[in-house]
Design a protein around this motif. Structure first.
Motif, PDB file in Angstrom:
ATOM      1  N   TYR A  70       0.844  -0.555  -0.154  1.00 44.37           N
ATOM      2  CA  TYR A  70      -0.083   0.109   0.010  1.00 44.37           C
ATOM      3  C   TYR A  70       1.204   1.251   0.011  1.00 44.37           C
ATOM      4  O   TYR A  70       0.797   2.476   0.512  1.00 44.37           O
ATOM      5  CB  TYR A  70      -0.836  -0.344   1.080  1.00 44.37           C
ATOM      6  N   THR A  98       6.092  -2.536   7.446  1.00 45.25           N
ATOM      7  CA  THR A  98       5.063  -2.358   7.509  1.00 45.25           C
ATOM      8  C   THR A  98       4.059  -2.587   8.600  1.00 45.25           C
ATOM      9  O   THR A  98       4.730  -3.327   9.190  1.00 45.25           O
ATOM     10  CB  THR A  98       4.221  -3.941   6.367  1.00 45.25           C
ATOM     11  N   SER A  99       2.751  -2.055   8.540  1.00 47.55           N
ATOM     12  CA  SER A  99       1.899  -1.725  10.212  1.00 47.55           C
ATOM     13  C   SER A  99       1.363  -3.529   9.548  1.00 47.55           C
ATOM     14  O   SER A  99       1.533  -4.021  12.140  1.00 47.55           O
ATOM     15  CB  SER A  99       1.365  -0.956   9.792  1.00 47.55           C
ATOM     16  N   SER A 119      -6.736  -3.448   2.606  1.00 46.25           N
ATOM     17  CA  SER A 119      -7.083  -1.938   3.272  1.00 46.25           C
ATOM     18  C   SER A 119      -9.273  -1.807   3.433  1.00 46.25           C
ATOM     19  O   SER A 119      -9.207  -1.882   1.782  1.00 46.25           O
ATOM     20  CB  SER A 119      -6.618  -1.906   2.078  1.00 46.25           C
ATOM     21  N   SER A 121      -9.751   0.499   3.005  1.00 45.99           N
ATOM     22  CA  SER A 121      -9.673   2.179   2.156  1.00 45.99           C
ATOM     23  C   SER A 121     -11.167   1.672   0.941  1.00 45.99           C
ATOM     24  O   SER A 121      -9.911   0.941   0.175  1.00 45.99           O
ATOM     25  CB  SER A 121      -8.803   3.361   2.710  1.00 45.99           C
ATOM     26  N   ILE A 130     -14.025  -5.510  -1.839  1.00 41.90           N
ATOM     27  CA  ILE A 130     -13.074  -5.186  -0.247  1.00 41.90           C
ATOM     28  C   ILE A 130     -14.238  -6.356   0.556  1.00 41.90           C
ATOM     29  O   ILE A 130     -13.742  -7.192   1.352  1.00 41.90           O
ATOM     30  CB  ILE A 130     -13.112  -4.385   0.083  1.00 41.90           C
ATOM     31  N   LEU A 146      -6.756  -5.647   9.141  1.00 48.57           N
ATOM     32  CA  LEU A 146      -7.046  -4.655   8.905  1.00 48.57           C
ATOM     33  C   LEU A 146      -6.308  -3.172   8.278  1.00 48.57           C
ATOM     34  O   LEU A 146      -6.000  -3.097   9.549  1.00 48.57           O
ATOM     35  CB  LEU A 146      -8.595  -4.796   8.917  1.00 48.57           C
ATOM     36  N   TYR A 147      -6.284  -3.078   7.391  1.00 51.47           N
ATOM     37  CA  TYR A 147      -5.337  -1.543   7.341  1.00 51.47           C
ATOM     38  C   TYR A 147      -6.327  -0.433   6.934  1.00 51.47           C
ATOM     39  O   TYR A 147      -7.654  -0.364   6.713  1.00 51.47           O
ATOM     40  CB  TYR A 147      -4.544  -1.405   6.126  1.00 51.47           C
ATOM     41  N   ASN A 148      -6.142   0.746   7.274  1.00 53.23           N
ATOM     42  CA  ASN A 148      -7.008   1.568   7.489  1.00 53.23           C
ATOM     43  C   ASN A 148      -9.052   1.274   7.771  1.00 53.23           C
ATOM     44  O   ASN A 148      -9.591   1.717   6.931  1.00 53.23           O
ATOM     45  CB  ASN A 148      -6.924   2.379   5.460  1.00 53.23           C
ATOM     46  N   MET A 203      -7.209   5.497  11.554  1.00 57.50           N
ATOM     47  CA  MET A 203      -6.964   5.654  10.265  1.00 57.50           C
ATOM     48  C   MET A 203      -5.132   5.833  10.641  1.00 57.50           C
ATOM     49  O   MET A 203      -4.457   4.311   9.961  1.00 57.50           O
ATOM     50  CB  MET A 203      -6.996   6.194   9.052  1.00 57.50           C
ATOM     51  N   ILE A 206      -4.136  -0.322  13.809  1.00 63.78           N
ATOM     52  CA  ILE A 206      -4.505  -2.223  13.183  1.00 63.78           C
ATOM     53  C   ILE A 206      -5.148  -2.424  13.410  1.00 63.78           C
ATOM     54  O   ILE A 206      -4.744  -2.847  14.862  1.00 63.78           O
ATOM     55  CB  ILE A 206      -3.154  -2.127  12.256  1.00 63.78           C
TER      56      ILE A 206
END
Length: 229
Positions: A70, A98-99, A119, A121, A130, A146-148, A203, A206
């Motif tokens: 991302y 990465t996160s 993600s 988003s 998604i 899960l991001y964002n 945002m 995580i």
């Protein structure tokens, strides 16, 4: 960040990046030419970086976490193609943390088996797609990162995701929440699929949702790899 990233920043003539991420490394870029811009300017930043490189400058494009997750690596490589600069500039993608893996380290060892990174988003990806990815990952018993997950304007998606997950997993499924993973102000919460929406999520957060084998013990979230004890 990795040692190679630190080295590249030190050797750079110009730093290009999203303003928020540039501020995170202010102590490393003092005295350098800094070209920072806001959200949704990724293509502009990538093209600027390629143009500066074509002028013979050493350019670092700042990306959070790992630039290939991302991040900015893809859009920079595409900008090279758009500018027809193949063979004229040398591009190095420098890996970072990465996160997902940073948050996992804060929580313990939740990613010890197959996992999916998704993600929420829908800025560049349709929400229906998604949802389908989340549902398929849940049906496959993947650990899900899960991001964002939630923004000030995007609040219903995380609620829909929880309902989808509850169709495949019990409410007692462990969930780890990490905010500012490995950054100043780091926070972590160990909760469950049934209760995680009761905690603050934004945002900078995580979420790590366990699979059918994940458990919490002694303050650690653990997914067994399958070894026999």
């Amino acid at each position: 960040m990795t040692g190679r990233a630190l080295q590249a920043i030190a050797q750079a003539d110009v730093i290009v990046g999203y303003s928020t991420y540039v501020r995170l490394i202010e102590d490393l870029i003092e005295g350098k030419d800094v070209q920072a811009s806001g959200m949704r300017k990724e293509i502009d930043r990538a093209c600027l970086a390629v143009d500066l490189a074509l002028e013979g400058k050493a350019v670092v494009v700042v990306s959070s976490g790992d630039p290939g997750v991302y991040g900015m690596a893809g859009v920079v490589l595409e900008a090279v193609q758009q500018r027809e600069a193949q063979g004229q500039v040398t591009v190095e993608v420098i890996p970072g943390v990465t996160s997902a893996t940073a948050a996992a380290a804060v929580l313990g060892a939740p990613l010890m088996h197959d996992f999916a990174v998704i993600s929420l988003s829908d800025l560049l990806t349709p929400w229906d797609l998604i949802r389908r990815r989340v549902e398929n990952a849940a049906a496959g018993d993947f650990i899900i990162t899960l991001y964002n997950p939630k923004s000030t304007k995007r609040v219903h998606q995380i609620e829909e995701v929880r309902e989808l997950l509850l169709q495949h997993r019990p409410p007692s499924t462990p969930v780890g929440i990490v905010r500012n993973a490995r950054r100043e102000g780091e926070e972590r919460v160990l909760t469950t699929l049934g209760e995680f929406l009761e905690h603050p999520i934004d945002m900078f957060t995580i979420l790590v949702i366990g699979n059918s084998q994940t458990y919490v013990r002694d303050g650690w979230m653990i997914t067994p790899r399958g070894y026999r004890w």
